[in-house]
Write an enzyme that holds these catalytic residues in place. Sequence first.
Site, PDB file in Angstrom:
ATOM      1  N   LYS A  47       2.868   3.217   1.214  1.00 28.28           N
ATOM      2  CA  LYS A  47       3.999   1.907   3.489  1.00 28.28           C
ATOM      3  C   LYS A  47       4.316   2.469   3.628  1.00 28.28           C
ATOM      4  O   LYS A  47       5.071   3.705   3.379  1.00 28.28           O
ATOM      5  CB  LYS A  47       3.899   0.986   2.068  1.00 28.28           C
ATOM      6  CG  LYS A  47       4.304  -0.169   3.428  1.00 28.28           C
ATOM      7  CD  LYS A  47       4.899  -1.624   2.285  1.00 28.28           C
ATOM      8  CE  LYS A  47       4.750  -2.401   3.455  1.00 28.28           C
ATOM      9  NZ  LYS A  47       4.971  -3.810   2.318  1.00 28.28           N
ATOM     10  N   SER A  63       3.093  -8.276   3.009  1.00 30.40           N
ATOM     11  CA  SER A  63       2.480  -7.039   4.359  1.00 30.40           C
ATOM     12  C   SER A  63       2.610  -5.778   3.852  1.00 30.40           C
ATOM     13  O   SER A  63       2.082  -4.600   4.712  1.00 30.40           O
ATOM     14  CB  SER A  63       4.191  -7.231   4.855  1.00 30.40           C
ATOM     15  OG  SER A  63       5.390  -6.840   3.782  1.00 30.40           O
ATOM     16  N   SER A 110       4.585  -9.750  -0.759  1.00 32.04           N
ATOM     17  CA  SER A 110       3.922  -8.538  -0.095  1.00 32.04           C
ATOM     18  C   SER A 110       3.638  -7.707  -0.797  1.00 32.04           C
ATOM     19  O   SER A 110       2.984  -6.343  -0.228  1.00 32.04           O
ATOM     20  CB  SER A 110       4.831  -7.739   0.589  1.00 32.04           C
ATOM     21  OG  SER A 110       5.577  -8.368   2.455  1.00 32.04           O
TER      22      SER A 110
END
Lengths: 71, 465
Positions: free
Chosen positions: B82, B160, B184
């Site tokens: 990420k 996210s 997330s």
Amino acid sequence: MSSNSGNNSNMPPMAIAALARFGDRLDDEQRELLIKTAAQFEEAAEDLRKWELTNGAEPDTSFKAIEGQDS
Amino acid sequence: MAPDPLLGLSIGELGGKIRSGETSPTALARAAIEALDSAGRELNAVTTVMEDRAMRAAGRAEAELAAGHDRGPLHGIPWGAKDLLAAVGAPTTWGATPFREQVFDFDSTVVKKLEQAGAVLVAKLAMVELAGGMGYEELDAAWTGPGRNPWDHDSWAGGSSSGSGAAVAARLLPFAIGSETFGSIVTPASYCGISGLRPTYGRVSRFGAMALSWTLDKLGPLARSAEDCGLVLDAISGPDENDPTCVTRTFHHPAPEGRRDGFRFAIPADWKEGAETGIIYNMESSLETLREIGTVEEITLPDMPSGQAARIIIAAEGASAFEDIIEDGRVMQLTAPSCRVKPYVHSMIPASDYLRAMRVRRHISQAYDRITAGYDAIIGPTTGNVSPLLTRTLDRSSRPTTSAPIGAPGNLAGLPAIAVPNGLGDRGMPTSLQFTGRAWTESRLLFIASEYQSRTEHHMAVPSA
């Protein structure tokens, strides 16, 4: 008309503070969103205030002094 | 061009093929790079493909194996980070326009640990800007565009950790690292039909990861199966002097053989509330499977202001973490219109409100420790809905998403959870089952989730879009 130019009496205090500090960066639509957001946070804070806390109820943080050498 | 089918295999299967000579770390890295650069870009799942670094690491991994130096199950396995993890060789943009040129000259601890385990970092993966901490309502809240779901490109990958979820689900990578402050990891795992593990707070070092909420941020894997999540957690967990919240407890996977049945599960009595029909149907089917290995008891969760406390804590800590861009106005460069406004409110949250939230949080943590102590896992649907169409928004008044009732208290209390696929629901989109446990019980959760996956095939389903 900008939302912070009129009567502020019904406006959430957080919105008043935010507009005073940052309002000149925002257009009317953004100010509306700001006021709505502030109202949501005020509501959340109000819910939390209903939860009974004693004086000894500490926040869930774990501060500790840095372990240095003894003087 | 379709991705190399090898990328759809589990870590264990890939490791076997590497060691048998059927494939190699360089071949896998090359395949992942090509897949991410084509299909990954179509999904808006990628920020940077790290070709140079990946090929060097893959070459090293290959040479080591040839020399008889085997670093373990992740040796030679490609992965994606990420884009909130600092890594040398690529910008670390945090998904946000003001940070598109940001470069760090060091690797985050998780990147270092995975490198030490022999895994090959091939890409930085897209994410919701600033991990969603500015209160986004729009599903395209990232400079990379909306995170598209491999099951339906007009639906959301979740947030996210959007790119981490989409890239693994699309079989572009065997695993990725995501982060969770509030949903997330488990939400993209749910929406994309993969397994996602949120470790106990403090299990994995966050050094070098973007801070949104110091007291809530966690890093964890998204992968093909619970077993793969365990292998990755084994590599990334453990103490780190650079992260004072990181504990010294050790985690090893697989754990020593434990019991295979006799588990005690609890499910919140109101779990069907607000859930879609397909979610309810699949959860009931999951309950039947789980009854083969344990008992399921309905419980009533305490009525505590968990969502409110989490909201205030994340907003206040986020406003402090990003005070610079709020003050100098760079928040106005964020993609989502809502994120250009809400931080101004977040920065005005009174200290007394934040501290009250933290005081209530302690009560919540204690209550949920007592609850989770009585069971092997609290179970329920990970989300009450399948992935929403990208045309929707997350406005609170018309919110198209619902999270598990234990989502807010689970995050506040730092509890581990694993989300695993449990079928397809509305519009043929994945649904998900979540196991939440007492702090530090990842081994048990992984064992239970693996038992579930050994009795079902939902985690093997491949997106058809």
